[in-house]
Structure formats: C-alpha cells, structure tokens
Design a protein around this motif. Structure first.
Motif, PDB file in Angstrom:
ATOM      1  N   LEU A   4       0.807  -1.206   0.000  1.00  0.00           N
ATOM      2  CA  LEU A   4       0.000   0.000   0.000  1.00  0.00           C
ATOM      3  C   LEU A   4       0.841   1.258   0.000  1.00  0.00           C
ATOM      4  N   LYS A   5       0.199   2.340  -0.394  1.00  0.00           N
ATOM      5  CA  LYS A   5       0.778   3.664  -0.229  1.00  0.00           C
ATOM      6  C   LYS A   5      -0.327   4.559   0.317  1.00  0.00           C
ATOM      7  N   LEU A   6       0.064   5.524   1.132  1.00  0.00           N
ATOM      8  CA  LEU A   6      -0.874   6.517   1.642  1.00  0.00           C
ATOM      9  C   LEU A   6      -0.667   7.803   0.864  1.00  0.00           C
ATOM     10  N   ILE A   7      -1.752   8.352   0.350  1.00  0.00           N
ATOM     11  CA  ILE A   7      -1.666   9.630  -0.350  1.00  0.00           C
ATOM     12  C   ILE A   7      -2.809  10.524   0.123  1.00  0.00           C
ATOM     13  N   LEU A   8      -2.575  11.823   0.046  1.00  0.00           N
ATOM     14  CA  LEU A   8      -3.637  12.767   0.362  1.00  0.00           C
ATOM     15  C   LEU A   8      -4.679  12.730  -0.749  1.00  0.00           C
ATOM     16  N   PRO A   9      -5.952  12.875  -0.401  1.00  0.00           N
ATOM     17  CA  PRO A   9      -6.995  12.865  -1.432  1.00  0.00           C
ATOM     18  C   PRO A   9      -6.808  14.001  -2.437  1.00  0.00           C
ATOM     19  N   SER A  10      -7.286  13.758  -3.634  1.00  0.00           N
ATOM     20  CA  SER A  10      -7.291  14.780  -4.682  1.00  0.00           C
ATOM     21  C   SER A  10      -8.470  14.501  -5.604  1.00  0.00           C
ATOM     22  N   LEU A  11      -8.755  15.454  -6.466  1.00  0.00           N
ATOM     23  CA  LEU A  11      -9.862  15.322  -7.412  1.00  0.00           C
ATOM     24  C   LEU A  11      -9.713  14.063  -8.268  1.00  0.00           C
ATOM     25  N   GLU A  12      -8.493  13.672  -8.517  1.00  0.00           N
ATOM     26  CA  GLU A  12      -8.216  12.475  -9.323  1.00  0.00           C
ATOM     27  C   GLU A  12      -8.912  11.234  -8.766  1.00  0.00           C
ATOM     28  N   TYR A  13      -9.126  11.197  -7.446  1.00  0.00           N
ATOM     29  CA  TYR A  13      -9.695  10.013  -6.792  1.00  0.00           C
ATOM     30  C   TYR A  13     -11.162  10.202  -6.399  1.00  0.00           C
ATOM     31  N   LYS A  14     -11.785  11.256  -6.923  1.00  0.00           N
ATOM     32  CA  LYS A  14     -13.174  11.558  -6.547  1.00  0.00           C
ATOM     33  C   LYS A  14     -14.094  10.353  -6.735  1.00  0.00           C
ATOM     34  N   ASP A  15     -14.075   9.724  -7.891  1.00  0.00           N
ATOM     35  CA  ASP A  15     -14.992   8.610  -8.164  1.00  0.00           C
ATOM     36  C   ASP A  15     -14.750   7.450  -7.207  1.00  0.00           C
ATOM     37  N   GLN A  16     -13.489   7.138  -6.944  1.00  0.00           N
ATOM     38  CA  GLN A  16     -13.189   6.045  -6.020  1.00  0.00           C
ATOM     39  C   GLN A  16     -13.639   6.379  -4.590  1.00  0.00           C
ATOM     40  N   ILE A  17     -13.450   7.629  -4.190  1.00  0.00           N
ATOM     41  CA  ILE A  17     -13.850   8.041  -2.840  1.00  0.00           C
ATOM     42  C   ILE A  17     -15.362   7.964  -2.697  1.00  0.00           C
ATOM     43  N   MET A  18     -16.089   8.411  -3.688  1.00  0.00           N
ATOM     44  CA  MET A  18     -17.545   8.367  -3.607  1.00  0.00           C
ATOM     45  C   MET A  18     -18.061   6.926  -3.676  1.00  0.00           C
TER      46      MET A  18
END
Length: 173
Positions: A4-18
């Motif tokens: 795994l890697k930890l990254i800060l959220p960004s718009l790029e991951y919007k669909d996955q987050i939702m």
C-alpha cells in the motif's frame, strides 16, 4: 515492501472516494478515519473541509488539525481504505477517539490492509513529531484490536464512550 501507499486525497480520486462512501453506506458500516465523509453530500464540500483541517490556522471549529489519507494498492491505485491522523488531541480524542482512525472497505477486509495502513500512518506520525500515539477501538472489534497490537499497541484501559465501550492503546514511536 508495502503493498500500500498513503496519499492525500485529490480530485483524481473523486470517483473512487464516492464509491467507497457508497459501499460503506450500503453495508451499514461506520466510516472511521474518513474525516466525516458520510456527513458531506458532495465530494467538493468534504475535500474543502479536509484541506482546511490540514493546518492549525484553518482547522474547522471544534476540530483539531488532521491529515486524511487514502490507502491505495500500489500497483493499481485501487482505494482499499482511509486513515485519519489527528496532529494533536483534544479532551474527547484523548478519552475516546485517539490520534488515528481508519477503515477498510468490506470487499478488502481480512487481507492485512488495516495493519499495513496503521504501520504507514505511524511513520507519518513520526514526521509530525508525535512520540506516543493513542489508538482506540470498540472493545468488540477483534480485527482492530489485532491490528493495533500488531503495530505495538499496549492496552491502557477500557472506558465508556458515547458509542459504547472503547479500548485505549498507546504506541510509542
């Protein structure tokens, strides 16, 4: 080497987050470590809040500065979990919430991701100069108990919080 890697959220991951939020809501699970994702009706409102909460100068009223991370599988960038690191504790967090909250999506549980996420988050705590990390969990959450102990958690006590009995563990870095 970490999967795994930890990254800060960004718009790029919007669909996955939702999609992550939807999976938790449909399963009736608690979205711990997501900086209140369940409470926001849009990604943009949630994202604005987590950006504000990164810094002492802009943290929202009643909260402490915190860094919310996405836990992604390194080779595919698939979102498997989220973890929130509070930079300091207020009275409530000292008693019931701790420095770190986390969740793993139901479809990815029992694969060791929570243990790996907590390990990576503890490395971030070191960068934040947090020397003793408080991690709490529901007394009946055996998976979380194992995750915390596997990362060096030492049981301090069991206390009653508004949402039930909570185990408190300290991890010295």
């Amino acid at each position: 080497m970490s999967r795994l890697k930890l990254i800060l959220p960004s718009l790029e991951y919007k669909d996955q987050i939702m999609a992550y939020k939807k999976e938790f809501i449909e399963a009736g699970d608690s979205m711990d470590g997501t900086a209140g994702l369940a409470n926001y009706d849009t990604f943009e409102k949630w994202y604005s809040a987590i950006l504000d909460n990164l810094n002492e100068d802009t943290v929202r009223e009643g909260l402490v500065p915190a860094s919310t991370y996405l836990a992604l599988i390194g080779d595919s960038d698939r979102l498997v979990g989220m973890i929130d690191i509070r930079h300091r504790l207020n009275d409530y967090l000292l008693k019931c919430g701790g420095h770190i909250g986390y969740s793993v999506r139901k479809s990815e549980r029992k694969k060791g991701f929570a243990t790996e996420m907590l390990n990576l988050a503890l490395k971030e705590c070191t960068k934040l100069k947090i020397k003793k990390v408080l991690v709490t969990c529901d007394k009946n959450n055996i998976a979380s108990v194992k995750t915390i102990i596997n990362n060096g958690g030492v049981f301090e006590n069991l206390i009653e919080c508004s949402d039930g009995s909570t185990n408190r563990y300290w991890i010295t870095l």
